[in-house]
Design a protein around this motif. Structure first.
Motif, PDB file in Angstrom:
ATOM      1  N   LYS A 125     -34.816  21.630   5.746  1.00  0.00           N
ATOM      2  CA  LYS A 125     -35.727  22.358   4.854  1.00  0.00           C
ATOM      3  C   LYS A 125     -37.143  22.436   5.428  1.00  0.00           C
ATOM      4  CE  LYS A 125     -33.001  21.929   0.699  1.00  0.00           C
ATOM      5  NZ  LYS A 125     -32.749  21.316  -0.592  1.00  0.00           N
TER       6      LYS A 125
ATOM      7  N   MET B  10     -29.354  31.164   6.645  1.00  0.00           N
ATOM      8  CA  MET B  10     -28.995  29.780   6.317  1.00  0.00           C
ATOM      9  C   MET B  10     -27.735  29.730   5.476  1.00  0.00           C
ATOM     10  SD  MET B  10     -31.345  26.729   4.872  1.00  0.00           S
ATOM     11  CE  MET B  10     -30.649  25.175   4.321  1.00  0.00           C
TER      12      MET B  10
ATOM     13  N   PHE C  67     -25.798  27.363   3.086  1.00  0.00           N
ATOM     14  CA  PHE C  67     -26.015  26.152   2.292  1.00  0.00           C
ATOM     15  C   PHE C  67     -24.710  25.371   2.126  1.00  0.00           C
ATOM     16  CE2 PHE C  67     -29.689  28.620   1.376  1.00  0.00           C
ATOM     17  CZ  PHE C  67     -30.689  27.700   1.122  1.00  0.00           C
TER      18      PHE C  67
ATOM     19  N   ALA D 121     -24.370  28.486  -2.029  1.00  0.00           N
ATOM     20  CA  ALA D 121     -25.507  29.007  -2.832  1.00  0.00           C
ATOM     21  C   ALA D 121     -25.419  30.512  -3.046  1.00  0.00           C
ATOM     22  CB  ALA D 121     -26.846  28.620  -2.193  1.00  0.00           C
ATOM     23  N   LEU D 122     -24.202  31.011  -3.306  1.00  0.00           N
ATOM     24  CA  LEU D 122     -24.066  32.443  -3.607  1.00  0.00           C
ATOM     25  C   LEU D 122     -24.629  32.708  -4.995  1.00  0.00           C
ATOM     26  CD1 LEU D 122     -20.411  33.053  -2.335  1.00  0.00           C
ATOM     27  CD2 LEU D 122     -22.543  33.481  -1.127  1.00  0.00           C
ATOM     28  N   PHE D 123     -25.173  33.897  -5.195  1.00  0.00           N
ATOM     29  CA  PHE D 123     -25.696  34.247  -6.520  1.00  0.00           C
ATOM     30  C   PHE D 123     -24.501  34.542  -7.415  1.00  0.00           C
ATOM     31  CE2 PHE D 123     -29.083  35.847  -3.576  1.00  0.00           C
ATOM     32  CZ  PHE D 123     -29.887  34.738  -3.745  1.00  0.00           C
TER      33      PHE D 123
ATOM     34  N   ARG E 224     -23.614  36.514   4.427  1.00  0.00           N
ATOM     35  CA  ARG E 224     -24.940  36.816   3.872  1.00  0.00           C
ATOM     36  C   ARG E 224     -26.039  36.335   4.825  1.00  0.00           C
ATOM     37  NH1 ARG E 224     -26.635  34.167  -1.768  1.00  0.00           N
ATOM     38  NH2 ARG E 224     -26.882  32.365  -0.397  1.00  0.00           N
TER      39      ARG E 224
ATOM     40  N   ASP F 248     -26.049  23.854   6.675  1.00  0.00           N
ATOM     41  CA  ASP F 248     -26.211  22.574   5.992  1.00  0.00           C
ATOM     42  C   ASP F 248     -24.828  22.043   5.611  1.00  0.00           C
ATOM     43  OD1 ASP F 248     -27.112  20.374   4.670  1.00  0.00           O
ATOM     44  OD2 ASP F 248     -28.115  21.447   3.039  1.00  0.00           O
TER      45      ASP F 248
END
Lengths: 256, 246
Positions: B46, B83, B85, B89-91, B151, B163
Motif C-alpha cells: 500500500k 493491482m 487485491f 475487490a470487485l465492485f 480489471r 496482494d
C-alpha cells in the motif's frame, strides 16, 4: 476527580473529533461537486434510490400522519367549537414540521442505513482501496452523488408527504368526522403561507444533507469486517435521527 | 518501471510495522515479497501505490518520489499501476464486464463499442469467456481473481501489484493463477510485485525474492539464493518451521 473528568470528557472529546471529521468530509464533498468529472449518471442513480424508491414509505407514513393528526386535533378543538381549524392545523403541522421530519426519519431508516452498509462493505472488502488504485476519488465517486441526492430529493419527498398528509387529514376530517369540505379547504388557504411550505422544504434539504453525510461518513470509516458494517449502519441511523431532531429545533427557532 | 523504497518507517500506534526498510524492485521482472502473515507485506504494498504514506523514508517510482506527491499528482502516477487485491475487490454492484470496463471508462474517451472490445480481450487474456454479464457473487474465488486481474490490466499498466493472489485457492487454481501471473508478465513486460506467503508459488514464478521480517528486508535475491539462505529465519520460513520447534 481526574477519573471523573476522564470519564465524562472522553465522549465529549470524541464527539468534537467526529464533528470535525464530518465537517472535513463535507468540505471535501463540496469541493468535489465543482470539479470534473461531474458524475451525472451516478447522481441520478442515487436520486432514484433516495427519492423514487422511498416514495411508497413516504406516501404511507405521510398519509397516516395527516390522518392521525386530524383525529387528535378534532377531539381537542371540539371542546371549544374549533373543529373548522382542523384542516389548517393539519396543513400547518405537515408543512412546517411533520412533513420534513417524518420524511427525513423514514429516509434515514431506508436510504441512510443503506448508504452506511454499502459504503462500509466496500471499505472492508477493499473496494474503496481499489477505487484509489484506479485513480478514482471515492469521495467524488461515492459520497458526492449521495449527498446531492439527499439535499435535492428530501424536499421533493417532503412535498409529496405534505400533500398526502393533507389529503389524509381531509379524508378523516371531511369523510369520517363530518367537517364541512369548503371550510376545511378555506381554512388551509387562509392560514398556510407560502413561507411555511418553503421553510419546511429548506429544513428537509438540511435533513437530507445530514442523513446522507452521516450515512456516508459512518460507512467510509468502517473497520472490523461484517460486525463493523453492522455497527456503522446502526450508528448511522441513530446519529442521523438524533441530529435531525436536534437540528429541527434550532432550524424551527430560527425560521418561524 | 523501477520501484525503490528508501528507509521506509511505518508504525500504527505503538506497533512498528516497517522499520527503515530498503528495497529496489527491478523493472520487467517478477519480484515476490515473502514473510509471515501480519508481518507488514500488505502495508508495504500500500506504500508503493500511495494508499499509505510512510512516517519516514521515500518511495520512488522511476525516480519520482511518490510519497511527496499530492493526491492529484499521485492519481497520475497511479494510472501506471494495476493491482489485484487479495479478495479481488470487485465492485459487487457491477457486472464482470462493467468492472473491467470501469478504469477504461474513467480514464479514456473510448466509445462503448471500443470499450467492449477491450473488455473481451482482457477477459480472454486471463482465460475467461462469456462472463461479462455475470455478477461477481456468481463467480468462484479463482474466477473472481481472474476478473480482478483483467480489471488490473485494463489500462495496460507498467506495474502490476498482486496482494496474496493464491490465498484461499485450491492447489489447481493456485497453479492456474501462478501460470497466469507468469504469462501476464511475459505478455505485458510489466514490473510485477507479488506479496505472498506461499513458498511453492513463490519459487515457481519469481525472478527475485525478498524476505520481509521484523519490518525489514532480511534477504533478497534470485530464488536459488533464498533457497540456500543460511539465515535461520529465512530457512525456517521456507521449511515451514515455527521457531518454537527448534
Amino acid at each position: 476527580m481526574v477519573r471523573f473528568l476522564e470519564f465524562t470528557g472522553k465522549p465529549f472529546v470524541m464527539m468534537i473529533e467526529a464533528f470535525g471529521k464530518v465537517s472535513l468530509l463535507l468540505f471535501s464533498t463540496l469541493a468535489w461537486m465543482v470539479r470534473p468529472p461531474y458524475r451525472i449518471h451516478e447522481i441520478f442513480k442515487q436520486m432514484e434510490f433516495v427519492g423514487v424508491n422511498s416514495l411508497p414509505v413516504v406516501l404511507i407514513t405521510g398519509a397516516f400522519t395527516g390522518m392521525v393528526l386530524a383525529i387528535q386535533t378534532y377531539y381537542g378543538f371540539r371542546m371549544f367549537g374549533g373543529e373548522s381549524l382542523v384542516g389548517a392545523t393539519v396543513a400547518l403541522s405537515m408543512a412546517r414540521e411533520l412533513g420534513p421530519a417524518i420524511t427525513a426519519l423514514m429516509v434515514t431508516g431506508r436510504a441512510g442505513s443503506a448508504m452506511a452498509a454499502e459504503i462500509g462493505t466496500m471499505r472492508v472488502t477493499e473496494q474503496i482501496d481499489a477505487l484509489y488504485t484506479m485513480s478514482v476519488n471515492p469521495v467524488q465517486y461515492l459520497i458526492m452523488p449521495r449527498v446531492i441526492a439527499g439535499i435535492v430529493m428530501l424536499p421533493m419527498l417532503t412535498i409529496v408527504s405534505d400533500f398526502i398528509g393533507i389529503v389524509g387529514g381531509y379524508f378523516v376530517g371531511v369523510g369520517l368526522l363530518n367537517i364541512n369540505s369548503g371550510i376545511f379547504i378555506a381554512r388551509i388557504v387562509e392560514f398556510v403561507d407560502l413561507s411555511d411550505i418553503i421553510n419546511g422544504l429548506i429544513k428537509a434539504s438540511v435533513f437530507g444533507l445530514i442523513l446522507s453525510l452521516v450515512g456516508c461518513y459512518k460507512g467510509f470509516n468502517t473497520s472490523g469486517g461484517a460486525a463493523g458494517v453492522g455497527r456503522a449502519t446502526t450508528q448511522a441511523v441513530v446519529v442521523s435521527s438524533v441530529s435531525i431532531l436536534i437540528s429541527d429545533y434550532f432550524l424551527t427557532a430560527v425560521m418561524f | 518501471m523501477k520501484i525503490q523504497l528508501v528507509n521506509i518507517c511505518k508504525a500504527f500506534g505503538d506497533q512498528v510495522v516497517l522499520d527503515s526498510l530498503n528495497l529496489t524492485v527491478e523493472p520487467h521482472r517478477i519480484t515476490v515479497i515473502i514473510g509471515e502473515s501480519g508481518g507488514g507485506k500488505s502495508v508495504l504494498l500500500k506504500h508503493i501505490i500511495g494508499l499509505i504514506r510512510p512516517d519516514a523514508g521515500s518511495v520512488y517510482i522511476d525516480d519520482v518520489e511518490i510519497s511527496a506527491l499530492n493526491e492529484r499528482q499521485l492519481n497520475d502516477v497511479r494510472k501506471n499501476f494495476g493491482m489485484l487485491f487479495q479478495e479481488a475487490a470487485l465492485f459487487d454492484s457491477m457486472t464482470v464486464g462493467e468492472n473491467v470496463a470501469f478504469p477504461i471508462r474513467e480514464h479514456t474517451r473510448l466509445t462503448k463499442e471500443e470499450i467492449n472490445i477491450i473488455v473481451e480481450e482482457k477477459l480472454r487474456q486471463v482465460g475467461l469467456k462469456k462472463v461479462t454479464g455475470k455478477m461477481p457473487a456468481e463467480l468462484s474465488g479463482g474466477m473472481r481473481k481472474r476478473v480482478g486481474l483483467a480489471r488490473a490490466l485494463a489500462l495496460n499498466p507498467k506495474i502490476i501489484l498482486f496482494d496474496e493472489p493464491t490465498t484461499g485457492l485450491d492447489p489447481i487454481r493456485r497453479d492456474d493463477i501462478d501460470r497466469l501471473i507468469v504469462k501476464t508478465q511475459q505478455h505485458t513486460r510489466a514490473t510485477c510485485l507479488v506479496i505472498s506467503h506461499d513458498i511453492d508459488s513463490t519459487f515457481k514464478i519469481a525472478h527475485k525474492v525478498a524476505m520481509l521480517y521484523d519490518g525489514r528486508i532480511i534477504e533478497y535475491g534470485p530464488p536459488e539464493k533464498i533457497k540456500n539462505s543460511e539465515n535461520p529465519v529465512v530457512k525456517n520460513f521456507i521449511e515451514g518451521k515455527s521457531s518454537s520447534e527448534q
